[in-house]
Design a protein around this motif. Sequence first.
Motif, PDB file in Angstrom:
ATOM      1  N   GLY A 191       0.805  -1.112   0.033  1.00 53.50           N
ATOM      2  CA  GLY A 191      -0.144   0.056  -0.023  1.00 53.50           C
ATOM      3  C   GLY A 191       0.731   1.218   0.123  1.00 53.50           C
ATOM      4  N   HIS A 192       2.235   1.288  -0.096  1.00 54.57           N
ATOM      5  CA  HIS A 192       2.945   2.323   0.153  1.00 54.57           C
ATOM      6  C   HIS A 192       2.832   3.170  -0.931  1.00 54.57           C
ATOM      7  N   VAL A 193       2.717   2.863  -2.353  1.00 56.00           N
ATOM      8  CA  VAL A 193       2.677   3.451  -3.618  1.00 56.00           C
ATOM      9  C   VAL A 193       1.496   4.373  -3.519  1.00 56.00           C
ATOM     10  N   ALA A 194       0.488   3.915  -3.296  1.00 55.09           N
ATOM     11  CA  ALA A 194      -1.191   4.299  -3.051  1.00 55.09           C
ATOM     12  C   ALA A 194      -1.090   5.269  -2.008  1.00 55.09           C
ATOM     13  N   ASN A 195      -0.408   5.004  -0.723  1.00 49.88           N
ATOM     14  CA  ASN A 195      -0.371   6.169   0.310  1.00 49.88           C
ATOM     15  C   ASN A 195       0.419   7.238  -0.242  1.00 49.88           C
ATOM     16  N   THR A 196       1.648   7.062  -0.794  1.00 47.61           N
ATOM     17  CA  THR A 196       2.533   8.075  -1.407  1.00 47.61           C
ATOM     18  C   THR A 196       1.902   8.943  -2.206  1.00 47.61           C
ATOM     19  N   MET A 197       1.336   8.434  -3.283  1.00 48.01           N
ATOM     20  CA  MET A 197       0.464   9.083  -4.380  1.00 48.01           C
ATOM     21  C   MET A 197      -0.683   9.915  -3.523  1.00 48.01           C
ATOM     22  N   GLY A 198      -1.654   9.461  -2.917  1.00 49.79           N
ATOM     23  CA  GLY A 198      -2.357  10.073  -2.221  1.00 49.79           C
ATOM     24  C   GLY A 198      -1.944  11.337  -1.382  1.00 49.79           C
ATOM     25  N   GLY A 235       3.112  19.679 -13.151  1.00 48.86           N
ATOM     26  CA  GLY A 235       2.185  18.731 -13.850  1.00 48.86           C
ATOM     27  C   GLY A 235       2.719  17.661 -14.598  1.00 48.86           C
ATOM     28  N   ALA A 236       3.885  17.936 -15.296  1.00 48.90           N
ATOM     29  CA  ALA A 236       4.400  17.025 -16.091  1.00 48.90           C
ATOM     30  C   ALA A 236       5.231  16.020 -15.207  1.00 48.90           C
ATOM     31  N   ILE A 237       5.867  16.244 -13.929  1.00 48.35           N
ATOM     32  CA  ILE A 237       6.283  15.611 -13.185  1.00 48.35           C
ATOM     33  C   ILE A 237       5.229  14.520 -12.585  1.00 48.35           C
ATOM     34  N   ILE A 238       4.457  15.188 -11.970  1.00 48.96           N
ATOM     35  CA  ILE A 238       3.020  14.349 -11.492  1.00 48.96           C
ATOM     36  C   ILE A 238       2.640  13.362 -12.227  1.00 48.96           C
ATOM     37  N   SER A 239       2.521  13.649 -13.762  1.00 52.47           N
ATOM     38  CA  SER A 239       2.065  12.711 -14.816  1.00 52.47           C
ATOM     39  C   SER A 239       3.014  11.568 -14.887  1.00 52.47           C
ATOM     40  N   PHE A 240       4.513  11.767 -15.008  1.00 54.42           N
ATOM     41  CA  PHE A 240       5.236  10.630 -14.998  1.00 54.42           C
ATOM     42  C   PHE A 240       5.137   9.846 -13.749  1.00 54.42           C
ATOM     43  N   ILE A 241       5.148  10.205 -12.606  1.00 53.46           N
ATOM     44  CA  ILE A 241       5.055   9.558 -11.365  1.00 53.46           C
ATOM     45  C   ILE A 241       3.785   8.889 -11.418  1.00 53.46           C
ATOM     46  N   ALA A 242       2.594   9.571 -11.655  1.00 55.11           N
ATOM     47  CA  ALA A 242       1.301   8.745 -11.869  1.00 55.11           C
ATOM     48  C   ALA A 242       1.327   7.676 -12.894  1.00 55.11           C
ATOM     49  N   LEU A 243       2.128   7.904 -14.227  1.00 56.40           N
ATOM     50  CA  LEU A 243       2.504   6.840 -15.018  1.00 56.40           C
ATOM     51  C   LEU A 243       3.095   5.465 -14.513  1.00 56.40           C
TER      52      LEU A 243
END
Length: 108
Positions: free
Chosen positions: A5-12, A85-93
């Motif tokens: 769950g760490h990835v989801a927690n971090t993304m949240g 926003g570009a950085i977040i897009s790559f992290i979200a990818l």
Amino acid sequence: MGGEGHVANTMGAITILGGCIAYARKRSIPSLAGSLPVGLGFLASAYAINNGHEYEGHLGAFGCSCVLIAAMAPRAARAGRITPGAIISFIALGAAAYEGEKAKQWAS
């Protein structure tokens, strides 16, 4: 399995923090209104993952990642330069790839 769950927690956390920063700097209500539900969706997915609903949690986090990509990537492309926003897009990818793979593993 511990730690999935760490990835989801971090993304949240990143999503909610990003929306709050955008609101604080530019009074962007759409950023705040968009980031809170997506960030809370990530956190709810992490909660599900950590409480025995791994498939549903990873699938939810995958969906949140896709929503984040769909919201941020077009704005980042229009800017023509590296933006938050570009950085977040790559992290979200990356998060979408991870969460999709984990959902596929738990489905079988």
